[in-house]
Write an enzyme that holds these catalytic residues in place. Structure first.
Site, short mmCIF file in Angstrom:
data_model
loop_
_atom_site.label_atom_id
_atom_site.label_comp_id
_atom_site.label_asym_id
_atom_site.label_seq_id
_atom_site.Cartn_x
_atom_site.Cartn_y
_atom_site.Cartn_z
N ASP A 5 83.38 -67.00 18.72
CA ASP A 5 83.05 -68.10 17.82
C ASP A 5 84.09 -69.19 18.06
OD1 ASP A 5 82.46 -69.81 15.70
OD2 ASP A 5 83.46 -68.53 14.22
N THR A 9 89.88 -75.16 15.93
CA THR A 9 91.27 -74.89 16.32
C THR A 9 91.44 -73.64 17.17
OG1 THR A 9 91.68 -73.66 14.27
CG2 THR A 9 92.16 -76.02 14.25
N ASP A 74 77.85 -72.60 13.38
CA ASP A 74 78.59 -71.50 12.76
C ASP A 74 77.99 -71.16 11.40
OD1 ASP A 74 79.42 -74.00 11.85
OD2 ASP A 74 81.52 -73.41 11.60
N ARG A 75 77.59 -72.17 10.65
CA ARG A 75 76.93 -71.93 9.36
C ARG A 75 75.60 -71.22 9.56
NH1 ARG A 75 76.36 -77.52 6.45
NH2 ARG A 75 75.53 -76.20 4.77
N SER A 144 101.81 -80.86 -12.90
CA SER A 144 101.15 -81.58 -11.80
C SER A 144 100.53 -80.65 -10.77
CB SER A 144 102.15 -82.51 -11.11
OG SER A 144 102.56 -83.53 -11.98
#
Length: 205
Positions: A5, A9, A74-75, A144
């Site tokens: 796959d 990256t 890929d989905r 925060s």
């Protein structure tokens, strides 16, 4: 049998039960002599492998009309792996897709962890925090770090939970999201399962 796959990256390989990754920046696919069945979302990497005879692109073997034209391959293959459920793929981007009775019903794309963290940092250096995946999403934040974490995670959490279906987590950041979806099933080889299913249909194995 070697599956791959190819993402933004890395080359993510599966050989039997062993999965491993190689960097897209340094790996030379021509060094592999065995047959490799692959899918690819990386245009540069696709140029490197498209003319290699031992690299076989599986994207042409899936019934793409069941999905939409610009949907990432890929989905598509992750959806092919399941019959019912919601898939949250936590990679460079987060994709959420729903499958019912073996049919793709739709999905959406959300910023990945690093992309969203960079967005907050770009707004102001004082918002340069890592996300707190252990915060209580039922309480309004009072600091925060939790405030940006809540803003990022609560919307995604609500949308996923509204589907009221079994949840599958995959992708490099799946383990982090398991903290807010503790009942989800983590399966980082989900795409490979979809690849195997398509290969079986196409009689490639």
């Amino acid at each position: 049998m070697l599956l791959c796959d190819i993402g933004n990256t890395s080359y993510h390989f599966l050989k039997d039960t062993l999965d491993y990754k190689e960097s897209v920046q340094s790996f030379d696919p021509s060094t592999l002599q065995e047959r490799v069945f692959y899918i690819c979302v990386n245009p540069h990497a696709k140029e490197l492998v498209k003319d290699l005879e031992n690299w076989i692109d599986l994207s042409g073997h899936v019934e793409i009309s069941r999905y939409y034209e610009t949907m990432g391959i890929d989905r598509v293959f992750a959806c092919e792996a399941i019959s019912d459920g919601v898939i949250l793929d936590a990679g460079s981007a987060i994709t959420v897709d729903r499958v019912r009775d073996g049919s793709f019903e739709g999905g959406f794309i959300y910023p990945g962890v690093q992309a969203m963290a960079q967005t907050y940092k770009n707004i102001s250096p004082v918002l340069d925090y890592s996300f707190n995946f252990e915060l209580d999403l039922d309480k309004m934040p009072k600091n925060s770090r939790d405030a940006i974490s809540y803003g990022y995670l609560k919307t995604l959490y609500n949308e996923v939970m509204e589907q009221n279906m079994e949840l599958f987590l995959t992708g490099g950041d799946a383990q982090m999201f398991a903290k807010i979806f503790p009942h989800a099933k983590i399966d980082k080889t989900l795409i490979f399962k979809g690849m195997k299913k398509i290969m079986k249909k196409a009689k490639l194995c």
